[in-house]
Design a protein around this motif. Sequence first.
Motif, PDB file in Angstrom:
ATOM      1  N   ILE A 155       0.880  -1.332   0.189  1.00 41.44           N
ATOM      2  CA  ILE A 155       0.025   0.077  -0.006  1.00 41.44           C
ATOM      3  C   ILE A 155       0.872   1.009  -0.034  1.00 41.44           C
ATOM      4  N   THR A 156       1.845   1.329   0.954  1.00 41.68           N
ATOM      5  CA  THR A 156       2.633   2.492   1.051  1.00 41.68           C
ATOM      6  C   THR A 156       3.506   2.758  -0.212  1.00 41.68           C
ATOM      7  N   GLN A 157       4.005   1.546  -0.736  1.00 33.90           N
ATOM      8  CA  GLN A 157       4.832   1.794  -2.066  1.00 33.90           C
ATOM      9  C   GLN A 157       4.016   2.240  -3.334  1.00 33.90           C
ATOM     10  N   THR A 158       2.754   1.809  -3.233  1.00 29.77           N
ATOM     11  CA  THR A 158       1.779   2.235  -4.012  1.00 29.77           C
ATOM     12  C   THR A 158       1.453   3.941  -4.162  1.00 29.77           C
ATOM     13  N   ALA A 159       1.329   4.127  -2.796  1.00 31.89           N
ATOM     14  CA  ALA A 159       0.911   5.423  -2.738  1.00 31.89           C
ATOM     15  C   ALA A 159       2.208   6.547  -2.868  1.00 31.89           C
ATOM     16  N   ILE A 160       3.308   6.122  -2.764  1.00 31.64           N
ATOM     17  CA  ILE A 160       4.571   6.786  -2.997  1.00 31.64           C
ATOM     18  C   ILE A 160       4.663   6.765  -4.428  1.00 31.64           C
ATOM     19  N   ASN A 202      -4.628   9.416   5.858  1.00 36.30           N
ATOM     20  CA  ASN A 202      -3.397  10.195   5.143  1.00 36.30           C
ATOM     21  C   ASN A 202      -3.953  11.036   4.146  1.00 36.30           C
ATOM     22  N   GLY A 203      -5.362  11.193   4.201  1.00 35.40           N
ATOM     23  CA  GLY A 203      -5.953  12.209   2.996  1.00 35.40           C
ATOM     24  C   GLY A 203      -5.196  12.006   1.508  1.00 35.40           C
ATOM     25  N   LEU A 204      -5.521  10.791   1.026  1.00 38.08           N
ATOM     26  CA  LEU A 204      -4.750  10.477  -0.445  1.00 38.08           C
ATOM     27  C   LEU A 204      -5.838   9.482  -0.817  1.00 38.08           C
ATOM     28  N   LYS A 205      -5.574   9.271  -2.178  1.00 33.61           N
ATOM     29  CA  LYS A 205      -6.429   8.259  -2.974  1.00 33.61           C
ATOM     30  C   LYS A 205      -5.344   7.203  -3.263  1.00 33.61           C
ATOM     31  N   LEU A 206      -5.693   5.851  -3.210  1.00 37.57           N
ATOM     32  CA  LEU A 206      -4.700   4.829  -3.536  1.00 37.57           C
ATOM     33  C   LEU A 206      -5.255   4.048  -4.770  1.00 37.57           C
ATOM     34  N   ASN A 207      -4.587   3.851  -5.797  1.00 33.10           N
ATOM     35  CA  ASN A 207      -4.810   3.195  -6.989  1.00 33.10           C
ATOM     36  C   ASN A 207      -4.871   1.727  -6.590  1.00 33.10           C
ATOM     37  N   TYR A 208      -5.970   1.159  -6.645  1.00 32.36           N
ATOM     38  CA  TYR A 208      -6.322  -0.375  -6.298  1.00 32.36           C
ATOM     39  C   TYR A 208      -7.186  -0.906  -7.200  1.00 32.36           C
ATOM     40  N   LYS A 209      -7.021  -2.202  -7.271  1.00 34.07           N
ATOM     41  CA  LYS A 209      -8.051  -3.018  -8.158  1.00 34.07           C
ATOM     42  C   LYS A 209      -8.443  -4.367  -7.396  1.00 34.07           C
ATOM     43  N   PHE A 210      -9.617  -4.902  -7.756  1.00 33.46           N
ATOM     44  CA  PHE A 210      -9.698  -6.242  -7.147  1.00 33.46           C
ATOM     45  C   PHE A 210      -8.961  -7.219  -8.177  1.00 33.46           C
ATOM     46  N   ALA A 211      -8.679  -8.353  -7.501  1.00 27.80           N
ATOM     47  CA  ALA A 211      -7.818  -9.344  -8.347  1.00 27.80           C
ATOM     48  C   ALA A 211      -8.312 -10.812  -7.909  1.00 27.80           C
ATOM     49  N   PRO A 212      -7.925 -11.888  -8.608  1.00 27.91           N
ATOM     50  CA  PRO A 212      -8.275 -12.955  -7.981  1.00 27.91           C
ATOM     51  C   PRO A 212      -7.696 -13.184  -6.433  1.00 27.91           C
ATOM     52  N   ARG A 213      -8.312 -14.485  -6.040  1.00 26.96           N
ATOM     53  CA  ARG A 213      -7.594 -14.926  -4.730  1.00 26.96           C
ATOM     54  C   ARG A 213      -6.178 -15.138  -4.804  1.00 26.96           C
ATOM     55  N   ARG A 214      -5.418 -14.909  -3.617  1.00 28.56           N
ATOM     56  CA  ARG A 214      -4.050 -15.357  -3.687  1.00 28.56           C
ATOM     57  C   ARG A 214      -4.199 -16.674  -3.142  1.00 28.56           C
TER      58      ARG A 214
END
Length: 349
Positions: free
Chosen positions: A215-220, A294-306
């Motif tokens: 998450i944090t690496q995506t946010a940065i 943290n007042g930001l938007k994260l780029n995420y998507k739903f993906a298949p189960r791990r």
Amino acid sequence: MAKKVLVSGGAGYIGSHVTVELINAGYEVVVADNMSNCDMTCFEGVKKIVGRDDIPFYQIDCCDYQAVDKLFTEQKIDAVIHFAAFKAVGESVAEPIKYYRNNLVSFLNILEVSQKHGGCNVLFSSSATVYGEAEKLPVTEESPRLPATSPYGNTKQMCEDILRDVVAATAGLSADGEGPVKGIALRYFNPIGAHPSALIGELPRGVPNNLVPFITQTAIGKRECLSIFGNDYPTEDGTCLRDYIDVVDLAKAHVAAVSRMLDGKMKKDYEIFNIGTGRPVSVYELVTAFEKVNGLKLNYKFAPRRPGDVVAIWADTALANDELGWKAERTVEETLASAWAWEKHLAGK
Ligand code: UFG
């Protein structure tokens, strides 16, 4: 005189936070690390946080018996907290020999040397992974351990058993300078976050396996998009439930457990405690909480189960709360803010 605690793997993520809390609590700490999965960033951070430049540091591999023996000869160790182990679940499936050799041999050496040097108190860092897909939630320490689904998980179960057996075999021992080993296994749930100073935190190598560093690496901007693995699980929002424990709270649990051993407060010579918050949080909830605090938007998507993920696991923490006098204190929001502050610190922002 202050008691001396050896922290093996003390330059790593959890080890560095534990080193800080032990020193804050008045213990002498000796750090041992082979630096196989970290650099000096966290150890330097520890020194800054506690304002000390004289923490003994041994760059040794605990799989090297002679090196561990020499350390115990040079330092009068009262307790060991053993972190030095590999921890990537997927890698352990691909390279089981590497995992079994490293995680078992290093622990066997710690135990053998502990016994040889007059006995010792040994705290083992275990994992909620030993419970597998539990039938009844939350899990207590009495919940059955299920067959491990990875060599990594298997090493945690095996090391717990080895510790139990060594404790039983050495009880009352006082021959040729040898002594009894007492043991505590702490079963961690999902450790996340960083020290409030943002001087120490998790330093994943390559693509992170775990959720919060991803998450944090995506946010940065280091990663393009977070994949949420599975949104069709039988939970309220369809994503998995975990018990996310703040790393500083987790570190304080180690101090409580070590004090219990050193102050002679153990009820049995081998004890097990769950270390979590007792609160299930879904992956989706965690992502949303991260965005909000943290007042930001994260780029995420739903993906298949791990493959290999359990649907839900969280801790019954009553035993740790009552016996260790310890309780998780930081909120998940505070923890997620600390994780983000650490990522920004790494990026020099
Ligand atoms: N997840 C995602 N996307 C990611 C990474 C993780 O959706 O990019 C999800 C996982 O599917 C899971 C949750 O986030 O539902 C937590 O995953 P982690 O990898 O952070 O943690 P795990 O619960 O899988 O694993 C942790 C420890 C392991 C330990 C295990 C069981 O990292 O060492 O708990 O105790 F074995």
